[in-house]
Write a protein that holds these residues in place. Structure first.
Motif, PDB file in Angstrom:
ATOM      1  N   GLN A 296       0.823  -1.208   0.000  1.00  0.00           N
ATOM      2  CA  GLN A 296       0.000   0.000   0.000  1.00  0.00           C
ATOM      3  C   GLN A 296       0.856   1.257   0.000  1.00  0.00           C
ATOM      4  N   LEU A 297       1.981   1.221   0.693  1.00  0.00           N
ATOM      5  CA  LEU A 297       2.851   2.392   0.730  1.00  0.00           C
ATOM      6  C   LEU A 297       3.337   2.748  -0.662  1.00  0.00           C
ATOM      7  N   TRP A 298       3.694   1.750  -1.452  1.00  0.00           N
ATOM      8  CA  TRP A 298       4.193   2.015  -2.801  1.00  0.00           C
ATOM      9  C   TRP A 298       3.061   2.460  -3.724  1.00  0.00           C
ATOM     10  N   LEU A 299       1.848   1.960  -3.486  1.00  0.00           N
ATOM     11  CA  LEU A 299       0.700   2.435  -4.263  1.00  0.00           C
ATOM     12  C   LEU A 299       0.457   3.912  -4.002  1.00  0.00           C
ATOM     13  N   VAL A 300       0.452   4.299  -2.718  1.00  0.00           N
ATOM     14  CA  VAL A 300       0.229   5.704  -2.373  1.00  0.00           C
ATOM     15  C   VAL A 300       1.372   6.561  -2.901  1.00  0.00           C
ATOM     16  N   LEU A 301       2.592   6.080  -2.760  1.00  0.00           N
ATOM     17  CA  LEU A 301       3.746   6.856  -3.204  1.00  0.00           C
ATOM     18  C   LEU A 301       3.702   7.093  -4.708  1.00  0.00           C
ATOM     19  N   PHE A 302       3.418   6.051  -5.485  1.00  0.00           N
ATOM     20  CA  PHE A 302       3.398   6.207  -6.941  1.00  0.00           C
ATOM     21  C   PHE A 302       2.162   6.971  -7.408  1.00  0.00           C
ATOM     22  N   SER A 303       1.037   6.772  -6.751  1.00  0.00           N
ATOM     23  CA  SER A 303      -0.214   7.375  -7.203  1.00  0.00           C
ATOM     24  C   SER A 303      -0.395   8.803  -6.710  1.00  0.00           C
TER      25      SER A 303
END
Length: 685
Positions: free
Chosen positions: A365-372
């Motif tokens: 989820q952290l990488w989803l939020v970071l990229f999005s």
């Protein structure tokens, strides 16, 4: 905010919302069989929001401003949804908007649940009711895990699959959401192993939910009636089987840290009886489990990291792409990766599904939020949950203790699980119960018109600045040439007669060139020198203007050349492709000559009068003759794409300017006063 019943919230009114909450969450097994398990909890936001709309006053948590800012950043992501991300495939379509809308709806649903629980009096929605509903989810998840282990190939054709139009069913994302499968069979340890996921769409969602709801299960037993506590031993023993066999290291880590935290809490509270029981259980489990097949499974899983390298490579690629392309607001959603980490033409195959690369912004989820949502959106996201944990970490009450452990597990899982969905809704329920108990908050009011006008004005100024920066950049033109290659083993084939002799050990043919070797050959100095001379572009400039890609698992190269309008990109791309094919012909001819020389050398070393070597001599002569006379084409240009205008995508600078301008306006606006608690928090035993 108070927990007393206001005139607009009398017990006789609004019971529909409470019933909807119980049915939507507790009915998870039914929704899974119908193919609606990912949609019904999402739809729960509608009756809850309607119930909130009837309230005379609605409050937000003291730290809710960070979450509101994060939601604004999520909405702004629609402006960069079709922006090209560095290192990603530019294949955006309507499906990207569908995924964006689905994620936005989940964020909104989680927000509504948080606000609804915090604003619903305890006489309408008792704490123990919420805990029991989520404890039931734990029991259901355990049952689904056991079913996945016992019947991993079981799949049910759901009602949703039957009624959905074919176009939607063919969408892989939608198909996964509406299917009902008990497990994914993966070769994590070398042999096919079932990884349970029922009643959810993904194995990692199963792992996240079972760890989060375990906290509610334990809290329900502790705070509930004594006659229910006999359920603890059989349910937890049953849960241990799918937890271990799931091979889910993120789940194991979360439970291990939670156990350590519980030991520390009991020690600080000097609850010697509970501490002794927990220590005994841990020691007994540590002795018994290694003596069973479960212990061997754990040991073998830890010895086979399996996806560590791919996860780390994806993490680096995700952060690098976002930081270079859109660090302020991100790209709104995930992006597919070009090729794989091993090859520009890499991809998943039936025998190697792990050879493909997950999209940028996944695997956590952290990488989803970071990229999005970019760096700033990630700051807002993390600030909300960290501040919520800061208000509960002392664990003075049952609700605070539950929230502390749930938030701790959730923060641990952010780097390995995509927790958007029911896991995040569970977290919001825990935060809502703890916040309601505090009796603090900020009244939800309509912002003053002056503040809205100021935010809109400054935001538009920022967007205009971003648009101006885009227009000031030089425009370029590009064209793509597609080259089909004959695989290099064909050129160095020794012929049918030689193959029938089965003498491959006599002279080993050169290894075939990979598609990545071909891309390097295309960028070679000699090929680019000749191509640059033909079109009047310096080789160094031409090399920087070339982009080489390949469809997954293919022998086709897509060569894109981007130039200034003063040059013809189609002519430049065609020159690069043709000179590359010329260089490839020379390269393969050199390899052919070397192989023929080795064949002739081997033939000369054989005694021509010895009949025992007759078959070998026939093989060597046939191979040499075939290689000497057989020279097929090295490849051909099959398509020259039209010239198109390219330039900086206005979506990123315009959206970034709008976001930063609005943020400046919001920072200058005075926040409304908080509602202070009227009574001290009552300790719950």
């Amino acid at each position: 905010m108070t927990s007393t019943t206001s005139p607009g919230d009398r017990p006789g009114r609004g019971h529909l919302a409470e019933r909807c909450f119980v049915v939507a969450i507790a009915g998870l097994p039914v929704w899974w069989l119908l193919g609606l398990a990912s949609l019904v909890p999402l739809a729960l936001a509608v009756p809850l929001a309607w119930d909130l709309r009837k309230r005379r006053r609605v409050t937000l948590p003291p730290y809710a401003g960070w979450w509101v800012l994060f939601l604004l950043w999520v909405v702004l992501g629609v402006g960069t949804l079709w922006a090209a991300a560095p290192g990603a495939v530019d294949d955006g379509g309507a499906g990207r908007l569908l995924v964006f809308g689905y994620r936005l709806a989940w964020y909104a649903a989680c927000t509504v649940l948080l606000v609804w629980i915090g604003n619903t009096p305890t006489d309408r929605l008792p704490d123990q009711l919420v805990r029991r509903v989520l404890a039931w989810v734990f029991v259901v998840t355990v049952a689904g895990g056991l079913l996945g282990i016992l019947a991993p190939d079981l799949a049910v054709t759901t009602l949703a699959e039957r009624v959905l139009p074919g176009g939607l069913r063919s969408n892989g994302f939608v198909s996964t959401l509406v299917s009902a499968e008990t497990a994914d069979v993966q070769k994590v340890l070398g042999a096919p192993e079932p990884r349970p996921k029922a009643p959810f769409a993904y194995t990692n969602t199963w792992g996240s939910v079972i760890s989060l709801t375990l906290v509610f299960f334990v809290a329900t037993l502790v705070a509930g009636r004594a006659r229910l506590r006999w359920l603890a031993a059989p349910v937890l023993a049953a849960a241990a089987v799918p937890i271990v066999l799931s091979l889910n290291r993120g789940l194991w880590l979360a439970l291990g840290v939670a156990a350590v935290g519980l030991l520390a809490l009991l020690a600080l509270r000097r609850n010697h009886t509970a501490l002794g029981v927990l220590v005994a259980v841990v020691v007994l489990g540590g002795v018994l489990v290694p003596a069973t097949s479960l212990g061997a499974t754990v040991s073998e899983r830890l010895d086979h990291p399996h996806s560590n390298e791919r996860r780390s490579q994806l993490l680096v690629a995700t952060v690098d792409s976002m930081s270079r392309g859109s660090p302020v607001v991100g790209f709104g959603s995930t992006r597919d990766v070009e090729g794989s980490f091993a090859s520009i033409a890499g991809g998943a195959t039936p025998t190697c599904p792990a050879c493909g690369v997950p999209p940028l912004g996944t695997q956590g989820q952290l990488w989803l939020v970071l990229f999005s949502q970019g760096w700033i959106g990630t700051l807002f996201f993390l600030a909300f949950f960290v501040l919520a944990l800061r208000r509960t970490w002392r664990c003075r009450t049952v609700n605070q203790t539950v929230a502390t452990f749930v938030l701790g597990i959730f923060l641990l899982q952010l780097t390995v699980y995509d927790t958007l969905g029911l896991p995040m809704m569970i977290v919001m329920a825990a935060v809502g119960l703890a916040w309601r108990e505090e009796q603090t908050g900020t009244a939800l009011r309509r912002p003053p018109a002056r503040a809205l006008v100021a935010a809109a004005t400054i935001g538009l100024i920022g967007a205009a600045i971003g648009a101006g920066a885009t227009r000031s950049e030089d425009r370029h033109v590009a064209s793509t040439v597609t080259v089909a290659l004959t695989p290099s083993p064909t050129y160095l084939d020794v012929g049918d007669i030689a193959r029938e002799a089965d003498s491959s050990t006599l002279v080993k043919p050169p290894d075939p060139a990979t598609i990545d070797t071909e891309a390097a050959l295309l960028r070679s100095e000699r090929a680019l020198d000749r191509a640059g001379t033909r079109v009047g572009i310096a080789p160094a400039v031409l090399r920087s203007d070339i982009r080489v890609a390949a469809p997954p698992l293919s022998t086709v190269l897509d060569v894109t050349v981007t130039t200034t309008p003063a040059h013809d990109p189609a002519a430049a791309a065609l020159a690069v492709a043709q000179e590359y094919l010329t260089e490839r012909g020379r390269f393969l001819e050199t390899r052919r000559t070397d192989l023929i020389a080795r064949l002739d050398e081997r033939l000369a070393a054989i005694d021509a009068a010895d009949p025992a070597w007759a078959a070998t001599r026939a093989y060597l002569r046939a191979a040499s003759d075939h290689l000497t006379t057989h020279r097929p084409e090295v490849g051909s240009v099959i398509r020259v794409g039209p010239v198109r205008t390219v330039g900086a995508d206005p979506g990123v600078p315009v959206t970034s300017g709008l976001a930063l301008g609005g943020l400046v306006a919001l920072a200058s606006h005075r926040t409304p006063p908080r509602i202070r608690p009227r009574t001290r928090t009552r300790r719950q035993r």
